[in-house]
Design a protein around this motif. Structure first.
Motif, PDB file in Angstrom:
ATOM      1  N   ARG A 123     -14.810  -4.193  -2.030  1.00  0.00           N
ATOM      2  CA  ARG A 123     -14.132  -2.900  -2.010  1.00  0.00           C
ATOM      3  C   ARG A 123     -12.751  -3.078  -1.406  1.00  0.00           C
ATOM      4  O   ARG A 123     -12.597  -3.617  -0.317  1.00  0.00           O
ATOM      5  CB  ARG A 123     -14.930  -1.881  -1.196  1.00  0.00           C
ATOM      6  CG  ARG A 123     -16.319  -1.609  -1.758  1.00  0.00           C
ATOM      7  CD  ARG A 123     -16.966  -0.435  -1.064  1.00  0.00           C
ATOM      8  NE  ARG A 123     -16.230   0.801  -1.321  1.00  0.00           N
ATOM      9  CZ  ARG A 123     -16.630   1.998  -0.898  1.00  0.00           C
ATOM     10  NH1 ARG A 123     -17.742   2.107  -0.199  1.00  0.00           N
ATOM     11  NH2 ARG A 123     -15.931   3.068  -1.158  1.00  0.00           N
ATOM     12  N   ASP A 154       0.859  -1.184   0.000  1.00  0.00           N
ATOM     13  CA  ASP A 154       0.000   0.000   0.000  1.00  0.00           C
ATOM     14  C   ASP A 154       0.897   1.235   0.000  1.00  0.00           C
ATOM     15  O   ASP A 154       1.517   1.556   1.001  1.00  0.00           O
ATOM     16  CB  ASP A 154      -0.903  -0.011   1.237  1.00  0.00           C
ATOM     17  CG  ASP A 154      -1.874   1.153   1.267  1.00  0.00           C
ATOM     18  OD1 ASP A 154      -2.036   1.811   0.226  1.00  0.00           O
ATOM     19  OD2 ASP A 154      -2.471   1.398   2.329  1.00  0.00           O
ATOM     20  N   GLU A 195     -14.599  -1.046  -8.714  1.00  0.00           N
ATOM     21  CA  GLU A 195     -13.703  -0.026  -9.243  1.00  0.00           C
ATOM     22  C   GLU A 195     -14.429   1.307  -9.305  1.00  0.00           C
ATOM     23  O   GLU A 195     -15.597   1.368  -9.670  1.00  0.00           O
ATOM     24  CB  GLU A 195     -13.218  -0.402 -10.646  1.00  0.00           C
ATOM     25  CG  GLU A 195     -12.490  -1.734 -10.717  1.00  0.00           C
ATOM     26  CD  GLU A 195     -12.021  -2.032 -12.126  1.00  0.00           C
ATOM     27  OE1 GLU A 195     -11.704  -1.072 -12.846  1.00  0.00           O
ATOM     28  OE2 GLU A 195     -11.985  -3.198 -12.507  1.00  0.00           O
ATOM     29  N   ALA A 209     -14.622   3.394   3.248  1.00  0.00           N
ATOM     30  CA  ALA A 209     -13.379   2.671   3.475  1.00  0.00           C
ATOM     31  C   ALA A 209     -13.035   2.632   4.955  1.00  0.00           C
ATOM     32  O   ALA A 209     -13.294   3.582   5.691  1.00  0.00           O
ATOM     33  CB  ALA A 209     -12.241   3.348   2.701  1.00  0.00           C
ATOM     34  N   GLN A 253     -15.552  10.073   1.920  1.00  0.00           N
ATOM     35  CA  GLN A 253     -15.398   8.632   1.758  1.00  0.00           C
ATOM     36  C   GLN A 253     -16.737   7.926   1.580  1.00  0.00           C
ATOM     37  O   GLN A 253     -16.779   6.723   1.327  1.00  0.00           O
ATOM     38  CB  GLN A 253     -14.676   8.043   2.979  1.00  0.00           C
ATOM     39  CG  GLN A 253     -13.243   8.486   3.152  1.00  0.00           C
ATOM     40  CD  GLN A 253     -12.333   7.888   2.104  1.00  0.00           C
ATOM     41  OE1 GLN A 253     -12.533   6.754   1.668  1.00  0.00           O
ATOM     42  NE2 GLN A 253     -11.350   8.646   1.680  1.00  0.00           N
ATOM     43  N   THR A 306     -10.518  -0.425  -1.059  1.00  0.00           N
ATOM     44  CA  THR A 306      -9.984   0.829  -0.543  1.00  0.00           C
ATOM     45  C   THR A 306      -9.896   0.814   0.976  1.00  0.00           C
ATOM     46  O   THR A 306     -10.684   0.174   1.667  1.00  0.00           O
ATOM     47  CB  THR A 306     -10.873   2.010  -0.973  1.00  0.00           C
ATOM     48  OG1 THR A 306     -12.228   1.729  -0.575  1.00  0.00           O
ATOM     49  CG2 THR A 306     -10.813   2.224  -2.470  1.00  0.00           C
ATOM     50  N   LYS A 307      -8.908   1.524   1.512  1.00  0.00           N
ATOM     51  CA  LYS A 307      -8.757   1.727   2.947  1.00  0.00           C
ATOM     52  C   LYS A 307      -8.000   3.024   3.152  1.00  0.00           C
ATOM     53  O   LYS A 307      -7.395   3.584   2.231  1.00  0.00           O
ATOM     54  CB  LYS A 307      -8.017   0.568   3.611  1.00  0.00           C
ATOM     55  CG  LYS A 307      -6.558   0.467   3.233  1.00  0.00           C
ATOM     56  CD  LYS A 307      -5.835  -0.522   4.128  1.00  0.00           C
ATOM     57  CE  LYS A 307      -4.348  -0.532   3.795  1.00  0.00           C
ATOM     58  NZ  LYS A 307      -3.571  -1.350   4.735  1.00  0.00           N
TER      59      LYS A 307
END
Length: 430
Positions: free
Chosen positions: A220, A97, A172, A366, A238, A222-223
């Motif tokens: 998902r 990441d 996405e 996220a 977010q 994302t974070k």
């Protein structure tokens, strides 16, 4: 182990530890697992990672990160005795990441027994360069038993590329193209009046076809990780402005400390006697203020003011349990500010010698996580995160601030003074 080699492992509960050495410029990394049948997942539910931390069978759970003396570990708990018979392979992966694995020193994966006393297999850095994801190893069935294989297959497309390669549907972000303006057309010539149709017998219309089942929501990836350099994030931006916001605190006592602490001359904490309490000071837009905490059994309420609830009082520090606080974001307009903090109720006099990680998981949006810095002062209370409502924008600010109470002043009152809450305090117990 060498790349491609394998070794038997018991059909039992095991720990899979992804580890590396951190430092300036070193990206974060995350462990994940995929349960496969004929080389593919059966559904997105067979993907266990930071946003989907447990498999429905109970066979795999993402335990989370620990940071100790410059070394970081991210752990998966794998109970091979609970793996469904149809599962043939469990892929053990890692994703970077904010960089590549060529920037991650001393990367390894290690299989241990459940209590960490016996390492069973270890595969060190597979020679990473520009890869952003790796399949480091896998468990696989062979003649009714389980084996571990060192794999070392890299991906330049990150966790998304690795996941989709095994059949995961990834959410996405979509870019919306500007709507095209239709050309102005000349009005069509008037049509002659239609002849009157002959009378017809009215019949009941056929029933509408049954709606097809809704497709499962994509995964998902994302974070958000809060750091000193980037300490805040907007929940509004977010998409996390409704539903439940779960706040989890987990911790671990440093392994190298036993007996007496070298920092403050006191007995070091152990899991068996350490009791940390997750708490929250709140201020609502109607001017009311208060605290949610186990002390005094003021656990709050989720569907009436203060719309904050403490789930329980835990002493283990495990990610699956730990201390958990829930905020009802459906009533976000009622909040002015919320300060999440933690106190030591018993078992230690300071946060020195402890690793702690905070995760805020919105129901929509996220996850947000951060680790606490090393405690270098005799502090029994730490401000974790401040959530403020500014013009409808909910912002999470990483505090990670250790406070030292004055003599005779409680940890709660110390937090109050530091953040100007202005409450009256009385002694409490639990």
């Amino acid at each position: 182990m060498l790349k491609g080699s394998n070794t038997p492992v018991p059909t039992a509960a095991l720990r899979v530890e992804l580890g590396w050495r951190t430092g300036p410029g070193v990206p974060d990394a995350d462990a994940s697992a995929l349960l496969l049948v004929s080389g593919k997942v059966r559904s997105d539910a067979d993907f266990v990672f930071y946003n989907q931390p447990a498999h429905s069978s109970g066979a795999i759970r993402h335990e989370g990160k620990r940071n100790s003396d410059g070394r970081v570990t991210d752990t998966l708990l794998v109970d091979l005795a609970r793996v469904e018979p149809s599962i043939e392979t469990i892929v053990l992966a890692a994703s970077a990441d904010g960089g590549t694995f060529g920037q991650v020193p001393d990367l390894y994966i290690e299989v241990q027994d459940a209590d960490r006393s016996t390492p069973m297999a270890r595969f060190d850095n597979p020679g990473a360069t520009t890869e952003t994801a790796f399949v480091l190893g896998e468990f696989y069935r062979r003649q009714g038993a389980w084996k571990f294989r060192a794999v070392g297959q890299g991906y330049s497309s990150g966790l998304e590329g690795l996941a989709t390669d095994y059949g995961i549907t990834v959410d996405e972000p979509q870019q919306t193209a500007p709507a095209a303006v239709p050309p102005v057309a000349a009005p069509p010539p008037a049509a002659p009046p239609a002849p009157t149709p002959p009378p017809m017998t009215r019949q009941a219309p056929p029933p509408p076809p049954a709606a097809p089942p809704a497709a499962p929501a994509p995964v998902r990836l994302t974070k958000v990780t809060l750091t000193k350099a980037a300490p805040s994030v907007s929940l509004t931006k977010q998409g996390g402005t409704s539903g439940a916001l779960h706040v989890n605190l987990n911790w671990e006592v440093h392994k190298q400390f036993s007996g007496w602490s070298s920092k403050f001359g006191r007995p070091a904490a152990t899991h068996s006697d350490l009791d940390l309490d997750l708490c929250a000071l709140f201020e609502l837009t109607d001017g009311s203020k208060g605290v949610v905490q186990a002390l005094g059994n003021t656990f709050g309420a989720l569907h009436q003011p203060p719309y904050i609830h403490l789930d329980g009082d835990d002493r283990t520090g495990a990610v699956a349990a730990g201390e958990n606080l829930t905020v009802n974001l459906d009533h976000r307009n009622a909040f002015r500010r919320i300060l999440v903090f933690v106190t030591i109720y018993e078992g230690a006099r300071s946060f020195a010698d402890l690793n702690a990680t905070v995760t805020l998981q919105p129901q929509y949006g996220a996850p947000i996580e951060f680790s606490l810095d090393e405690c270098t002062v005799p502090s029994p209370v730490c401000a974790l995160a401040l959530i403020t409502n500014t013009g409808g924008d909910l912002v999470v600010q990483r505090e990670a601030r250790y406070l030292v109470p004055e003599r005779g002043v409680s940890p709660q009152r110390t937090v109050d003074y530091a953040y100007g809450w202005g409450m009256n305090w009385t002694p409490g117990r639990k």
